[in-house]
Design an enzyme around this catalytic site. Structure first.
Site, PDB file in Angstrom:
ATOM      1  N   SER A   1       0.829  -1.209   0.000  1.00 38.81           N
ATOM      2  CA  SER A   1       0.000   0.000   0.000  1.00 38.81           C
ATOM      3  C   SER A   1       0.860   1.254   0.000  1.00 38.81           C
ATOM      4  O   SER A   1       2.002   1.254   0.456  1.00 38.81           O
ATOM      5  CB  SER A   1      -0.910   0.018   1.226  1.00 38.81           C
ATOM      6  OG  SER A   1      -1.660  -1.175   1.296  1.00 38.81           O
TER       7      SER A   1
HETATM    8  N1  SAH Z   1      -0.884  -4.879   4.102  1.00 40.31           N
HETATM    9  C1  SAH Z   1      -0.190  -5.191   2.882  1.00 40.31           C
HETATM   10  C2  SAH Z   1      -1.030  -4.830   1.678  1.00 40.31           C
HETATM   11  C3  SAH Z   1      -1.013  -5.929   0.690  1.00 40.31           C
HETATM   12  S1  SAH Z   1      -2.242  -5.866  -0.581  1.00 40.31           S
HETATM   13  C4  SAH Z   1       1.174  -4.557   2.847  1.00 40.31           C
HETATM   14  O1  SAH Z   1       1.493  -3.768   3.764  1.00 40.31           O
HETATM   15  O2  SAH Z   1       1.968  -4.855   1.953  1.00 40.31           O
HETATM   16  C5  SAH Z   1      -3.527  -6.853   0.107  1.00 40.31           C
HETATM   17  C6  SAH Z   1      -3.185  -8.273   0.474  1.00 40.31           C
HETATM   18  O3  SAH Z   1      -4.409  -8.889   0.886  1.00 40.31           O
HETATM   19  C7  SAH Z   1      -2.651  -9.131  -0.662  1.00 40.31           C
HETATM   20  O4  SAH Z   1      -1.432  -9.696  -0.278  1.00 40.31           O
HETATM   21  C8  SAH Z   1      -3.714 -10.202  -0.849  1.00 40.31           C
HETATM   22  O5  SAH Z   1      -3.208 -11.484  -1.206  1.00 40.31           O
HETATM   23  C9  SAH Z   1      -4.349 -10.240   0.529  1.00 40.31           C
HETATM   24  N2  SAH Z   1      -5.696 -10.813   0.567  1.00 40.31           N
HETATM   25  C10 SAH Z   1      -6.714 -10.655  -0.312  1.00 40.31           C
HETATM   26  N3  SAH Z   1      -7.794 -11.372   0.074  1.00 40.31           N
HETATM   27  C11 SAH Z   1      -7.437 -11.976   1.250  1.00 40.31           C
HETATM   28  C12 SAH Z   1      -8.113 -12.854   2.145  1.00 40.31           C
HETATM   29  N4  SAH Z   1      -9.375 -13.266   1.954  1.00 40.31           N
HETATM   30  N5  SAH Z   1      -7.444 -13.275   3.241  1.00 40.31           N
HETATM   31  C13 SAH Z   1      -6.159 -12.900   3.480  1.00 40.31           C
HETATM   32  N6  SAH Z   1      -5.473 -12.078   2.671  1.00 40.31           N
HETATM   33  C14 SAH Z   1      -6.104 -11.615   1.563  1.00 40.31           C
END
Ligand code: SAH
Length: 232
Positions: free
Chosen positions: A80
């Site tokens: 993000s």
């Molecule tokens: N907090 C992260 C943002 C990553 S983007 C950071 O600081 O880098 C969002 C993430 O949510 C992705 O890695 C994606 O695989 C995950 N995601 C999406 N749906 C999900 C679910 N149902 N359960 C767990 N993770 C999920």
């Protein structure tokens, strides 16, 4: 406040990944524009100043780590934008009783979890993509951060470890996920992007001592979707 961060030479960075560059990002977040409101919480700004974001992206992208932008982390996912991480963290901390135990859904690169851990919170994080989680775990170890993590579909939360004082969801669902709201402790705060495509809003929920929910819209955001099931 910043706990057990082991900063080795590569974590300190050089050139475009140096402390000076990180400090400049913090100043931009404080000013806010053109992205949104300035970040005011010094605890959050300090955490951003301390956690080496360049270690949470591929080496080829490290020199862009202190631009205020989301970056690809593989598997169609992104780390993000720093302003969004800061805004969500600020919203979680801005509670009548400061949170101690937090659940993150969507570990991704591990950066948001590392920011929360650096603030001294007990962090639990869930990721559905195994490979992203394995890489994030290496980073937590490398930095000496104590983060509990689980490879699972985060839409079920982590009921065995709940309830949580704070919950942050870092992927967007069409509607609030009931199971997550249920794992929020009385007095707790949940921050989550809700909506489809370009119509997402960052929502902040407060659960009152009597279980009533108060909701506030913190503004428009763009997140990858919250998907179902798990992948290796
Ligand atoms: N907090 C992260 C943002 C990553 S983007 C950071 O600081 O880098 C969002 C993430 O949510 C992705 O890695 C994606 O695989 C995950 N995601 C999406 N749906 C999900 C679910 N149902 N359960 C767990 N993770 C999920």
């Amino acid at each position: 406040m910043i706990l057990r961060m082991r900063l080795q030479p590569e974590a300190l960075g050089s050139g475009l990944t140096s402390q000076r560059v990180r400090d400049r990002l913090v100043e931009r977040l404080r000013e806010g524009a053109p992205y949104g409101e300035g970040i005011r919480d010094e605890r959050v700004l300090n955490a951003i100043r301390t956690v080496p974001r360049h270690l949470f992206v591929d080496e080829a992208l490290a020199t862009r780590a202190y631009e205020d932008t989301a970056l690809p982390i593989g598997h169609g996912q992104t780390i993000s934008q720093p302003w969004v991480v800061a805004r969500m963290t600020e919203a979680l901390l801005d509670a009548p009783t400061p949170p101690a135990k937090v659940l993150e859904i969507g570990t991704g690169s591990g950066y948001q979890a590392a920011i929360l851990a650096a603030l001294g919170l007990e962090v639990h994080t869930v990721e559905r993509i195994g490979e992203l989680l394995r890489t994030a775990r290496k980073r937590f170890r490398q930095l000496g951060l104590n983060v509990r993590s689980k490879h699972d579909d985060g839409r079920i939360g982590w009921p065995e470890n709940g309830p949580f004082d704070a919950i942050v969801v870092t992927a967007a669902a069409p509607a609030l996920v009931e199971a997550l709201t249920a794992q929020l402790a009385p007095g707790g705060t949940l921050v989550a992007p809700v909506g489809a495509g370009a119509g997402q809003a960052l929502l902040r929920l407060r659960k009152g001592a009597d279980g009533t929910i108060e909701q506030r819209n913190l503004g428009a955001v763009t997140f990858v979707p919250l998907l179902s099931g798990m992948v290796d």
